[in-house]
Design a protein around this motif. Sequence first.
Motif, mmCIF file in Angstrom:
data_model
loop_
_atom_site.group_PDB
_atom_site.id
_atom_site.type_symbol
_atom_site.label_atom_id
_atom_site.label_comp_id
_atom_site.label_asym_id
_atom_site.label_seq_id
_atom_site.Cartn_x
_atom_site.Cartn_y
_atom_site.Cartn_z
ATOM 1 N N PHE A 14 0.811 -1.212 0.000
ATOM 2 C CA PHE A 14 0.000 0.000 0.000
ATOM 3 C C PHE A 14 0.853 1.274 0.000
ATOM 4 C CE2 PHE A 14 -2.524 -3.291 2.084
ATOM 5 C CZ PHE A 14 -3.661 -3.286 1.300
ATOM 6 N N SER A 15 2.175 1.104 -0.046
ATOM 7 C CA SER A 15 3.085 2.245 -0.086
ATOM 8 C C SER A 15 3.850 2.223 -1.389
ATOM 9 C CB SER A 15 4.077 2.196 1.089
ATOM 10 O OG SER A 15 3.388 2.173 2.321
ATOM 11 N N SER A 16 4.285 3.396 -1.840
ATOM 12 C CA SER A 16 5.119 3.442 -3.038
ATOM 13 C C SER A 16 6.445 2.774 -2.746
ATOM 14 C CB SER A 16 5.340 4.888 -3.483
ATOM 15 O OG SER A 16 6.014 5.619 -2.474
ATOM 16 N N SER A 17 7.093 2.256 -3.768
ATOM 17 C CA SER A 17 8.329 1.493 -3.576
ATOM 18 C C SER A 17 9.415 2.312 -2.916
ATOM 19 C CB SER A 17 8.833 0.970 -4.935
ATOM 20 O OG SER A 17 9.047 2.049 -5.835
ATOM 21 N N SER A 18 9.429 3.622 -3.167
ATOM 22 C CA SER A 18 10.472 4.470 -2.594
ATOM 23 C C SER A 18 10.238 4.757 -1.123
ATOM 24 C CB SER A 18 10.540 5.797 -3.361
ATOM 25 O OG SER A 18 9.287 6.464 -3.321
ATOM 26 N N GLN A 19 9.029 4.449 -0.617
ATOM 27 C CA GLN A 19 8.722 4.712 0.787
ATOM 28 C C GLN A 19 9.005 3.513 1.677
ATOM 29 O OE1 GLN A 19 4.587 5.936 0.479
ATOM 30 N NE2 GLN A 19 5.141 8.067 0.735
ATOM 31 N N GLN A 20 9.128 2.336 1.099
ATOM 32 C CA GLN A 20 9.248 1.126 1.893
ATOM 33 C C GLN A 20 10.591 1.071 2.605
ATOM 34 O OE1 GLN A 20 8.446 -2.192 -0.687
ATOM 35 N NE2 GLN A 20 6.478 -1.368 -1.382
ATOM 36 N N GLY A 21 10.539 0.989 3.931
ATOM 37 C CA GLY A 21 11.746 0.836 4.730
ATOM 38 C C GLY A 21 12.639 2.040 4.765
ATOM 39 N N MET A 22 12.127 3.195 4.389
ATOM 40 C CA MET A 22 12.951 4.396 4.352
ATOM 41 C C MET A 22 12.345 5.478 5.230
ATOM 42 S SD MET A 22 13.863 4.712 0.301
ATOM 43 C CE MET A 22 14.758 6.236 0.604
ATOM 44 N N ALA A 23 13.223 6.195 5.934
ATOM 45 C CA ALA A 23 12.755 7.339 6.720
ATOM 46 C C ALA A 23 12.529 8.519 5.774
ATOM 47 C CB ALA A 23 13.794 7.707 7.785
ATOM 48 N N PRO A 24 11.397 9.208 5.901
ATOM 49 C CA PRO A 24 11.112 10.314 4.968
ATOM 50 C C PRO A 24 12.057 11.488 5.167
ATOM 51 C CG PRO A 24 9.491 10.265 6.742
ATOM 52 C CD PRO A 24 10.328 9.029 6.890
ATOM 53 N N SER A 25 12.503 12.054 4.074
ATOM 54 C CA SER A 25 13.324 13.258 4.105
ATOM 55 C C SER A 25 12.502 14.404 3.543
ATOM 56 C CB SER A 25 14.589 13.068 3.271
ATOM 57 O OG SER A 25 14.250 12.877 1.914
ATOM 58 N N GLU A 26 13.045 15.618 3.582
ATOM 59 C CA GLU A 26 12.326 16.768 3.061
ATOM 60 C C GLU A 26 12.015 16.591 1.578
ATOM 61 O OE1 GLU A 26 14.313 20.388 3.939
ATOM 62 O OE2 GLU A 26 14.482 19.994 6.081
ATOM 63 N N GLN A 27 12.964 16.050 0.827
ATOM 64 C CA GLN A 27 12.759 15.868 -0.596
ATOM 65 C C GLN A 27 11.752 14.752 -0.880
ATOM 66 O OE1 GLN A 27 15.759 16.046 0.856
ATOM 67 N NE2 GLN A 27 16.393 18.072 0.155
ATOM 68 N N SER A 28 11.863 13.648 -0.128
ATOM 69 C CA SER A 28 10.961 12.527 -0.388
ATOM 70 C C SER A 28 9.525 12.855 -0.020
ATOM 71 C CB SER A 28 11.423 11.285 0.398
ATOM 72 O OG SER A 28 11.285 11.492 1.801
ATOM 73 N N LEU A 29 9.334 13.739 0.964
ATOM 74 C CA LEU A 29 7.978 14.150 1.316
ATOM 75 C C LEU A 29 7.308 14.853 0.137
ATOM 76 C CD1 LEU A 29 8.444 15.481 4.960
ATOM 77 C CD2 LEU A 29 7.169 13.459 4.262
ATOM 78 N N TYR A 30 8.106 15.561 -0.647
ATOM 79 C CA TYR A 30 7.551 16.250 -1.823
ATOM 80 C C TYR A 30 7.329 15.276 -2.981
ATOM 81 C CZ TYR A 30 7.211 19.223 -5.932
ATOM 82 O OH TYR A 30 6.801 19.794 -7.108
ATOM 83 N N PHE A 31 8.334 14.460 -3.294
ATOM 84 C CA PHE A 31 8.256 13.605 -4.469
ATOM 85 C C PHE A 31 7.409 12.357 -4.236
ATOM 86 C CE2 PHE A 31 12.175 16.012 -5.359
ATOM 87 C CZ PHE A 31 11.849 16.489 -6.610
ATOM 88 N N ASP A 32 7.393 11.833 -3.004
ATOM 89 C CA ASP A 32 6.703 10.574 -2.739
ATOM 90 C C ASP A 32 5.424 10.745 -1.919
ATOM 91 O OD1 ASP A 32 8.759 9.214 -4.052
ATOM 92 O OD2 ASP A 32 9.960 9.149 -2.221
ATOM 93 N N GLY A 33 5.100 11.988 -1.571
ATOM 94 C CA GLY A 33 3.850 12.210 -0.846
ATOM 95 C C GLY A 33 2.658 12.088 -1.792
ATOM 96 N N TYR A 34 1.486 12.166 -1.220
ATOM 97 C CA TYR A 34 0.259 12.048 -2.007
ATOM 98 C C TYR A 34 -0.308 13.447 -2.240
ATOM 99 C CZ TYR A 34 0.710 7.159 -0.698
ATOM 100 O OH TYR A 34 1.195 5.895 -0.522
ATOM 101 N N THR A 35 -0.217 13.922 -3.478
ATOM 102 C CA THR A 35 -0.691 15.262 -3.821
ATOM 103 C C THR A 35 -2.190 15.225 -4.100
ATOM 104 O OG1 THR A 35 1.457 15.820 -4.803
ATOM 105 C CG2 THR A 35 -0.421 17.204 -5.388
ATOM 106 N N VAL A 36 -2.920 16.150 -3.496
ATOM 107 C CA VAL A 36 -4.362 16.241 -3.707
ATOM 108 C C VAL A 36 -4.611 16.889 -5.065
ATOM 109 C CG1 VAL A 36 -6.549 17.084 -2.772
ATOM 110 C CG2 VAL A 36 -4.671 16.493 -1.217
ATOM 111 N N ASP A 37 -5.271 16.176 -5.966
ATOM 112 C CA ASP A 37 -5.488 16.695 -7.314
ATOM 113 C C ASP A 37 -6.628 17.708 -7.351
ATOM 114 O OD1 ASP A 37 -7.912 15.296 -7.374
ATOM 115 O OD2 ASP A 37 -7.065 13.583 -8.457
#
Length: 264
Positions: free
Chosen positions: A72-95
């Motif tokens: 249920f998570s994107s592959s880049s989120q699995q087992g990784m602590a979120p960083s400032e950049q990943s919060l932007y690129f891998d977060g869920y943007t409200v369309d």
Amino acid sequence: MMRKGLFLLMLFIGISTISCVPQKDLIYLQNAKQDSLSVAVNPVVNKPYRVQTNDILHIKIKALDQRLVDMFSSSSQQGMAPSEQSLYFDGYTVDDHGNIKIPVLGEINVLGYTTEEIRAKVEKQLLEDYFKKEANIFITVKLAGLRFTVNGEVKNPGTKTLYQEKATILDAIANSGDIDIVGNRKEVLLVRQYPHGTEMHTLDLTDAKVMQSPYYYLQPNDYIYVKPLKQKSWGTGSTGTQSIATIVTALSLVASTMLLLKNL
């Protein structure tokens, strides 16, 4: 000659008085009652933020067996602590339709919901379609940073992001290097986005009552503009020393001109 000297002296004092920035215009949160100092906190109305389009959400799903929820998570989120950049690129943007798209679960409408309501919504769908309560599903939903812009008479204008749940307009000002001495603390403009459009609100940061304002706490995408004081356009200086130096220079120029005209 005496009258002329007296006139220049009065002019000197008058200009010095109006050109300096008074101390009361530089101090935040004034007018607090003395007896209120013993009170821990004044109640502030701070309604939960409701998600809007273009917001970015960070959603984390955990379980006793983490492998069961990794899908249920994107592959880049699995087992990784979120960083400032990943919060932007891998977060869920409200369309534009108010939806986010979560792997496997598909599209979920979150427009106008609080983060707690979104958490409950995702948990309900997981328990209804994929898991039982024994799986001990644990879900967290957060905004991926509190983004705001400060412009005008501040030392470091620009767009900034705070990675915390709540922040006040004073936090935003502090993160912008504070208001310059020629900035108007009594008329700080806050431009806020709403689903129905944009609204503008004026805040007096020198008055302690601002802490009771519904606009004291920041919301994502707030725009803050600090207006200049009149002293800046006058160009006489923001401090007494600067004003005196400007006035002395001006008077010297006038005196020199008068002497030259007299000698002609």
